[in-house]
Design a protein around this motif. Structure first.
Motif, PDB file in Angstrom:
ATOM      1  N   UNK A 157      57.213  37.828  90.125  1.00 26.62           N
ATOM      2  CA  UNK A 157      56.936  37.412  91.510  1.00 26.62           C
ATOM      3  C   UNK A 157      56.868  38.643  92.413  1.00 26.62           C
ATOM      4  N   UNK A 158      55.875  38.641  93.276  1.00 31.58           N
ATOM      5  CA  UNK A 158      55.724  39.749  94.213  1.00 31.58           C
ATOM      6  C   UNK A 158      56.148  39.291  95.595  1.00 31.58           C
ATOM      7  N   UNK A 159      56.911  40.160  96.280  1.00 29.84           N
ATOM      8  CA  UNK A 159      57.267  39.870  97.665  1.00 29.84           C
ATOM      9  C   UNK A 159      57.221  41.178  98.445  1.00 29.84           C
ATOM     10  N   UNK A 160      57.199  41.060  99.736  1.00 31.49           N
ATOM     11  CA  UNK A 160      57.131  42.232 100.596  1.00 31.49           C
ATOM     12  C   UNK A 160      58.279  42.187 101.585  1.00 31.49           C
ATOM     13  N   UNK A 161      58.815  43.345 101.868  1.00 32.87           N
ATOM     14  CA  UNK A 161      59.854  43.444 102.895  1.00 32.87           C
ATOM     15  C   UNK A 161      59.374  44.484 103.902  1.00 32.87           C
ATOM     16  N   UNK A 162      59.005  44.009 105.077  1.00 35.89           N
ATOM     17  CA  UNK A 162      58.540  44.926 106.112  1.00 35.89           C
ATOM     18  C   UNK A 162      59.760  45.537 106.788  1.00 35.89           C
ATOM     19  N   UNK A 163      59.771  46.869 106.868  1.00 34.80           N
ATOM     20  CA  UNK A 163      60.954  47.594 107.335  1.00 34.80           C
ATOM     21  C   UNK A 163      60.991  47.796 108.842  1.00 34.80           C
ATOM     22  N   UNK A 164      59.906  47.455 109.531  1.00 37.04           N
ATOM     23  CA  UNK A 164      59.791  47.703 110.975  1.00 37.04           C
ATOM     24  C   UNK A 164      60.043  49.182 111.283  1.00 37.04           C
ATOM     25  N   UNK A 165      59.545  50.038 110.376  1.00 37.24           N
ATOM     26  CA  UNK A 165      59.620  51.492 110.554  1.00 37.24           C
ATOM     27  C   UNK A 165      58.190  52.001 110.574  1.00 37.24           C
ATOM     28  N   UNK A 166      57.948  52.994 111.404  1.00 37.12           N
ATOM     29  CA  UNK A 166      56.581  53.482 111.577  1.00 37.12           C
ATOM     30  C   UNK A 166      56.516  54.995 111.517  1.00 37.12           C
ATOM     31  N   UNK A 167      55.447  55.488 110.899  1.00 31.43           N
ATOM     32  CA  UNK A 167      55.137  56.910 110.904  1.00 31.43           C
ATOM     33  C   UNK A 167      54.126  57.099 112.037  1.00 31.43           C
ATOM     34  N   UNK A 168      54.444  57.984 112.964  1.00 31.81           N
ATOM     35  CA  UNK A 168      53.553  58.204 114.104  1.00 31.81           C
ATOM     36  C   UNK A 168      52.649  59.406 113.822  1.00 31.81           C
ATOM     37  N   UNK A 169      51.502  59.481 114.475  1.00 34.01           N
ATOM     38  CA  UNK A 169      50.619  60.642 114.269  1.00 34.01           C
ATOM     39  C   UNK A 169      51.362  61.938 114.601  1.00 34.01           C
TER      40      UNK A 169
END
Length: 70
Positions: free
Chosen positions: A31-43
């Motif tokens: 089973x595949x699932x995703x966990x979005x970390x609410x972390x971002x790489x900015x330019x």
């Protein structure tokens, strides 16, 4: 042969604003699932942004390691 596949991978997705969103791609028991970390790489426009991105990647990899141990 090749190395064992990781059950959890840190992946990146570019947002419409130009930032890069980080998420975990988890594949367990077929089973595949995703966990979005609410972390971002900015330019990376300056040194401050570069340092912030490095800290964000370190934090994301720490979360990934914790999930693998679980």
């Amino acid at each position: 042969m090749g190395a064992a596949k990781e059950p959890i991978r840190l992946r990146k997705r570019t947002t419409p604003t130009g930032n890069v969103s980080l998420y975990l791609d988890i594949y367990l028991n077929g089973k595949r699932s995703y966990e979005y970390l609410k972390m971002y790489i900015i330019p990376e426009t300056d040194d401050n942004a570069r340092k912030r991105n490095a800290a964000t990647m370190t934090a994301a990899n720490t979360i990934k390691s914790r999930r693998i141990i679980e």
